[in-house]
Design a protein around this motif. Sequence first.
Motif, PDB file in Angstrom:
ATOM      1  N   ASP A  32      53.474  32.505  32.051  1.00 22.13           N
ATOM      2  CA  ASP A  32      52.414  33.272  31.400  1.00 22.13           C
ATOM      3  C   ASP A  32      51.406  33.698  32.463  1.00 22.13           C
ATOM      4  O   ASP A  32      50.983  32.877  33.282  1.00 22.13           O
ATOM      5  N   GLU A  34      47.692  35.222  32.673  1.00 21.70           N
ATOM      6  CA  GLU A  34      46.477  35.504  31.900  1.00 21.70           C
ATOM      7  C   GLU A  34      45.480  36.267  32.757  1.00 21.70           C
ATOM      8  O   GLU A  34      45.241  35.926  33.916  1.00 21.70           O
ATOM      9  N   ASN A  35      44.894  37.295  32.174  1.00 17.68           N
ATOM     10  CA  ASN A  35      43.909  38.109  32.872  1.00 17.68           C
ATOM     11  C   ASN A  35      42.527  37.483  32.718  1.00 17.68           C
ATOM     12  O   ASN A  35      41.858  37.652  31.700  1.00 17.68           O
ATOM     13  N   THR A  40      40.267  45.406  33.188  1.00 20.72           N
ATOM     14  CA  THR A  40      41.536  45.791  32.585  1.00 20.72           C
ATOM     15  C   THR A  40      42.569  46.039  33.680  1.00 20.72           C
ATOM     16  O   THR A  40      42.299  46.751  34.645  1.00 20.72           O
ATOM     17  N   ASP A  64      51.084  50.482  28.605  1.00 18.91           N
ATOM     18  CA  ASP A  64      50.357  49.253  28.307  1.00 18.91           C
ATOM     19  C   ASP A  64      49.359  48.908  29.390  1.00 18.91           C
ATOM     20  O   ASP A  64      49.509  49.298  30.556  1.00 18.91           O
ATOM     21  N   LEU A  66      46.627  45.299  30.380  1.00 22.07           N
ATOM     22  CA  LEU A  66      46.309  43.903  30.070  1.00 22.07           C
ATOM     23  C   LEU A  66      44.791  43.759  30.153  1.00 22.07           C
ATOM     24  O   LEU A  66      44.205  43.781  31.235  1.00 22.07           O
ATOM     25  N   ARG A  67      44.169  43.658  28.987  1.00 22.83           N
ATOM     26  CA  ARG A  67      42.714  43.588  28.917  1.00 22.83           C
ATOM     27  C   ARG A  67      42.226  42.186  29.301  1.00 22.83           C
ATOM     28  O   ARG A  67      42.989  41.231  29.262  1.00 22.83           O
ATOM     29  N   GLU A  70      43.521  38.668  27.818  1.00 22.10           N
ATOM     30  CA  GLU A  70      44.879  38.771  27.300  1.00 22.10           C
ATOM     31  C   GLU A  70      45.862  38.163  28.288  1.00 22.10           C
ATOM     32  O   GLU A  70      45.565  37.997  29.467  1.00 22.10           O
ATOM     33  N   SER A  71      47.054  37.844  27.781  1.00 23.30           N
ATOM     34  CA  SER A  71      48.099  37.305  28.652  1.00 23.30           C
ATOM     35  C   SER A  71      49.424  37.976  28.338  1.00 23.30           C
ATOM     36  O   SER A  71      49.595  38.579  27.279  1.00 23.30           O
ATOM     37  N   ILE A  72      50.341  37.837  29.281  1.00 18.89           N
ATOM     38  CA  ILE A  72      51.690  38.385  29.133  1.00 18.89           C
ATOM     39  C   ILE A  72      52.665  37.339  29.648  1.00 18.89           C
ATOM     40  O   ILE A  72      52.380  36.636  30.618  1.00 18.89           O
TER      41      ILE A  72
END
Length: 123
Positions: A32, A34-35, A40, A64, A66-67, A70-72
């Motif tokens: 994961d 995370e920002n 952004t 897309d 990633l603000r 948020e995570s990806i």
Amino acid sequence: MKLFKSIRIFGLMALMVLTMAGTAFAGSQDFDLENGTGHTIAYIYLSPSDENAWVYQDELGPNDVLRPGESIFLTFSPRDDVRYWDIKVVYDNGKEDVWEDLDLYRIFNITIRPGGTVSIEST
């Protein structure tokens, strides 16, 4: 008869061990991201640390971002058996940050911070 039963039990146990071992190693670099930068993120690039080019480009996809907060979840192909990776992000204002030599066999969560700092959760 007992010999046949013992062989069958041994075979089943061996199959279970091989199945679990395959599961343990498959996707072991997935993590994961995370920002935590407060900005952004427009692009994420990944590459083995010993490469001179970014192997995985624009992991967010063309539409897309990633603000902040948020995570990806980033996944790897089973063919990618590289241990140390670099991550580069490009913010929506065009500035960049890079994190180098991350041991993705041990890391399962990375929170990136401004100025190239990082918080890591690992095994």
